[in-house]
Design a protein around this motif. Sequence first.
Motif, PDB file in Angstrom:
ATOM      1  N   ALA A  44       0.830  -1.201   0.000  1.00 20.87           N
ATOM      2  CA  ALA A  44       0.000   0.000   0.000  1.00 20.87           C
ATOM      3  C   ALA A  44       0.869   1.256   0.000  1.00 20.87           C
ATOM      4  O   ALA A  44       0.557   2.239  -0.688  1.00 20.87           O
ATOM      5  N   HIS A  45       1.954   1.231   0.763  1.00 26.43           N
ATOM      6  CA  HIS A  45       2.875   2.366   0.774  1.00 26.43           C
ATOM      7  C   HIS A  45       3.437   2.629  -0.623  1.00 26.43           C
ATOM      8  O   HIS A  45       3.549   3.796  -1.042  1.00 26.43           O
ATOM      9  N   ARG A  46       3.788   1.577  -1.327  1.00 29.83           N
ATOM     10  CA  ARG A  46       4.358   1.765  -2.667  1.00 29.83           C
ATOM     11  C   ARG A  46       3.350   2.445  -3.590  1.00 29.83           C
ATOM     12  O   ARG A  46       3.712   3.337  -4.373  1.00 29.83           O
ATOM     13  N   LEU A  47       2.092   2.040  -3.515  1.00 27.23           N
ATOM     14  CA  LEU A  47       1.064   2.665  -4.345  1.00 27.23           C
ATOM     15  C   LEU A  47       0.891   4.133  -3.995  1.00 27.23           C
ATOM     16  O   LEU A  47       0.935   5.016  -4.865  1.00 27.23           O
ATOM     17  N   VAL A  48       0.683   4.407  -2.701  1.00 28.66           N
ATOM     18  CA  VAL A  48       0.399   5.781  -2.282  1.00 28.66           C
ATOM     19  C   VAL A  48       1.613   6.672  -2.492  1.00 28.66           C
ATOM     20  O   VAL A  48       1.485   7.832  -2.918  1.00 28.66           O
ATOM     21  N   GLU A  49       2.796   6.148  -2.228  1.00 28.97           N
ATOM     22  CA  GLU A  49       4.008   6.946  -2.450  1.00 28.97           C
ATOM     23  C   GLU A  49       4.151   7.311  -3.925  1.00 28.97           C
ATOM     24  O   GLU A  49       4.564   8.428  -4.260  1.00 28.97           O
TER      25      GLU A  49
END
Length: 423
Positions: free
Chosen positions: A36-41
């Motif tokens: 999820a962090h990779r997507l939002v980042e």
Amino acid sequence: MTTAREVLARCDALAACSDHPDHLERAHLTPALAAAHRLVEGWMTTAGLRTWRDQAGNLCGRVEGREPGLPALLLGSHLDTVPDAGRYDGMLGVLMALAVVERLGDEVATWPCALEVVAFSDEEGARFGTALLGSRALAGTWDPAWWDLRDASGTTLAQAARDFGLDPTLIATAARTSDELVGYLEAHIEQGPLLEEADRSLGVVTSIAGARRFRVEVVGEARHAGGTPYPRRRDALVGAAEAIVLVERTVRDSGAIATVGQLAVEPGAVNVIPGRAVFSVDLRAVDDDERDAMRTTLLTGIEALCTARGLGVHVTDLYEAPATPCAGRLRAALRAGVVATGDTDPMDLWSRAGHDGMAVSAVTDVGMLFVRCHDGISHHPAEAVREVDVAAGLDAFTTAVRAVATDARTGRAAPSAPVGAPA
């Protein structure tokens, strides 16, 4: 301009980041949270935010104001979920915050403050049993004893942090000071039915519930189910059942709300009169005085009915979190934002659920905007929102953010006491 449809599409994309193949479950410091962090980042970077992950696991992004290093207006919510979750609790708030930054674009570069988006890593507390870990780290109220908490597999929080690429010895670097922040604004689904019942898209949160949790132990006498006549019985379960009904009957017409979520009976045999029954009470109210008065009323009633049955009562307090009032200046900005969408008399609502703002209030003023959700359903796969409501929320939130950030009187009141509560 980022649209509500794009925000909802991003919610769908995030829902694919799950620790479980058959339902949405994204716990603190897991591979799903990293995904999820990779997507939002990626979305943050594309929008021009400088991004970083702090040592609590919070994902942060920042756009500078008219000069580098100015205090920031903080926008955000959380990315973790409960087991078998819906796709909007927390996530919608993070993605609406990002969409607002995208909508404002280069305008922020003229402001007397910076704008930041934070995606908190642990609001729900589903993995380690202590909620608001991410926001409490940001607020500087971290308890080092939490590093020894263990999940269901026995992994400590400290080990999970290291596995996630964090350094527990640097947790203090996640903390912000009041001088670094202008305030905190969060958009969130209501998690209740009041907006839908009133046919309103949006509501302004007045406060986040003050909560108390306690355990009630009813003590009787375990005896033979067939051989003990009724006048000789001291049935702990019957006493507890009456007490549970009393809780509902007393609270339902008040301004508070109470839930009995656990009940245990001993010895638990089909042919033995229960000698001990223990139940939990989760009590919430708009302010601490009302909450505490209701606790006194409930316990007085429970003790009276148990005494009449010859039963003992022991009460153990488990948890207490003060109510968190939303700051007047932030409420006013949010109300003006809602009015700008065409709702001339915005609904004021108090939040019966806990939120990251409870922890953040230790370091800066907080404000919240509620978005209508279908039937008030939350913490369930049936969680749903309408595009038209999200669109209104984006417009209102953008207006409010602009008003708070550009107000020449921008600042904060004295912080509240550090708090935290599961949702």
